[in-house]
Design a protein around this motif. Sequence first.
Motif, short mmCIF file in Angstrom:
data_model
loop_
_atom_site.label_atom_id
_atom_site.label_comp_id
_atom_site.label_asym_id
_atom_site.label_seq_id
_atom_site.Cartn_x
_atom_site.Cartn_y
_atom_site.Cartn_z
N PHE A 51 0.79 -1.22 0.00
CA PHE A 51 0.00 0.00 0.00
C PHE A 51 0.83 1.28 0.00
CE2 PHE A 51 -3.18 -2.96 1.88
CZ PHE A 51 -4.04 -2.93 0.80
N VAL A 52 1.82 1.36 0.84
CA VAL A 52 2.61 2.60 0.96
C VAL A 52 3.36 2.91 -0.34
CG1 VAL A 52 4.48 3.72 2.20
CG2 VAL A 52 2.76 2.45 3.47
N PRO A 53 4.07 1.95 -0.94
CA PRO A 53 4.73 2.29 -2.21
C PRO A 53 3.75 2.68 -3.32
CG PRO A 53 5.65 0.27 -1.33
CD PRO A 53 4.47 0.61 -0.50
N LYS A 54 2.59 2.02 -3.36
CA LYS A 54 1.59 2.39 -4.37
C LYS A 54 1.06 3.80 -4.14
CE LYS A 54 -0.28 -2.06 -5.76
NZ LYS A 54 -1.49 -2.89 -5.81
N ILE A 55 0.78 4.14 -2.90
CA ILE A 55 0.28 5.48 -2.60
C ILE A 55 1.32 6.54 -2.96
CG2 ILE A 55 -0.35 7.03 -0.69
CD1 ILE A 55 -1.75 4.65 0.60
N VAL A 56 2.57 6.29 -2.62
CA VAL A 56 3.64 7.24 -2.96
C VAL A 56 3.80 7.35 -4.47
CG1 VAL A 56 6.12 7.67 -2.77
CG2 VAL A 56 4.83 6.96 -0.76
N GLY A 57 3.77 6.21 -5.15
CA GLY A 57 3.92 6.22 -6.61
C GLY A 57 2.79 6.95 -7.31
N ILE A 58 1.57 6.70 -6.87
CA ILE A 58 0.42 7.39 -7.48
C ILE A 58 0.46 8.88 -7.17
CG2 ILE A 58 -2.09 7.59 -7.39
CD1 ILE A 58 -2.18 4.56 -7.12
N PHE A 59 0.87 9.23 -5.96
CA PHE A 59 1.00 10.64 -5.60
C PHE A 59 2.02 11.33 -6.51
CE2 PHE A 59 2.99 13.98 -2.97
CZ PHE A 59 1.90 14.80 -2.82
N LEU A 60 3.17 10.67 -6.73
CA LEU A 60 4.19 11.25 -7.62
C LEU A 60 3.69 11.34 -9.06
CD1 LEU A 60 7.41 9.55 -6.24
CD2 LEU A 60 6.73 11.94 -6.00
N ALA A 61 2.95 10.33 -9.50
CA ALA A 61 2.40 10.37 -10.86
C ALA A 61 1.42 11.52 -11.02
CB ALA A 61 1.73 9.04 -11.19
N ILE A 62 0.61 11.74 -10.01
CA ILE A 62 -0.35 12.86 -10.08
C ILE A 62 0.40 14.19 -10.04
CG2 ILE A 62 -2.20 14.03 -8.82
CD1 ILE A 62 -3.29 11.27 -8.12
N MET A 63 1.47 14.26 -9.25
CA MET A 63 2.25 15.50 -9.21
C MET A 63 2.89 15.79 -10.56
SD MET A 63 4.11 15.51 -5.47
CE MET A 63 5.35 16.61 -6.07
N LEU A 64 3.42 14.76 -11.21
CA LEU A 64 4.10 14.95 -12.48
C LEU A 64 3.13 15.11 -13.65
CD1 LEU A 64 6.99 12.37 -12.11
CD2 LEU A 64 7.14 14.85 -11.91
N LEU A 65 2.05 14.36 -13.66
CA LEU A 65 1.14 14.34 -14.80
C LEU A 65 -0.22 14.96 -14.52
CD1 LEU A 65 1.95 10.71 -15.94
CD2 LEU A 65 2.76 12.82 -16.97
N GLY A 66 -0.37 15.55 -13.35
CA GLY A 66 -1.66 16.13 -12.99
C GLY A 66 -2.11 17.24 -13.92
N HIS A 67 -1.18 18.07 -14.36
CA HIS A 67 -1.53 19.16 -15.28
C HIS A 67 -2.06 18.60 -16.59
CE1 HIS A 67 -1.41 23.01 -17.25
NE2 HIS A 67 -0.67 22.49 -18.22
#
Length: 89
Positions: A51-67
């Motif tokens: 769970f923790v690595p997935k949450i961190v990875g998705i958070f980073l993906a949203i930060m990078l690709l959110g725009h």
Amino acid sequence: MNIDTVISIARDALYCIVITSAPCLLVSLVIGLVVSIFQTVTSIQEQTMTFVPKIVGIFLAIMLLGHWMLNNMVTFMTDLLNNIPNYIK
């Protein structure tokens, strides 16, 4: 508005959903695969370890690709709202 128009709008909406959600889903898939391989190799059977690595990875993906994701959704909605007079005919 005929059936072809409704089907076209629904197809475009589903395409927008798939394209917009694909980066987060792929990140989650890759991280889950890596963690499960790690768990298999080390014989660690901890269920909460993914769970923790997935949450961190998705958070980073949203930060990078959110725009890009937000721009994709806004473009779809703008096109949909601008074409309302064409759909009413």
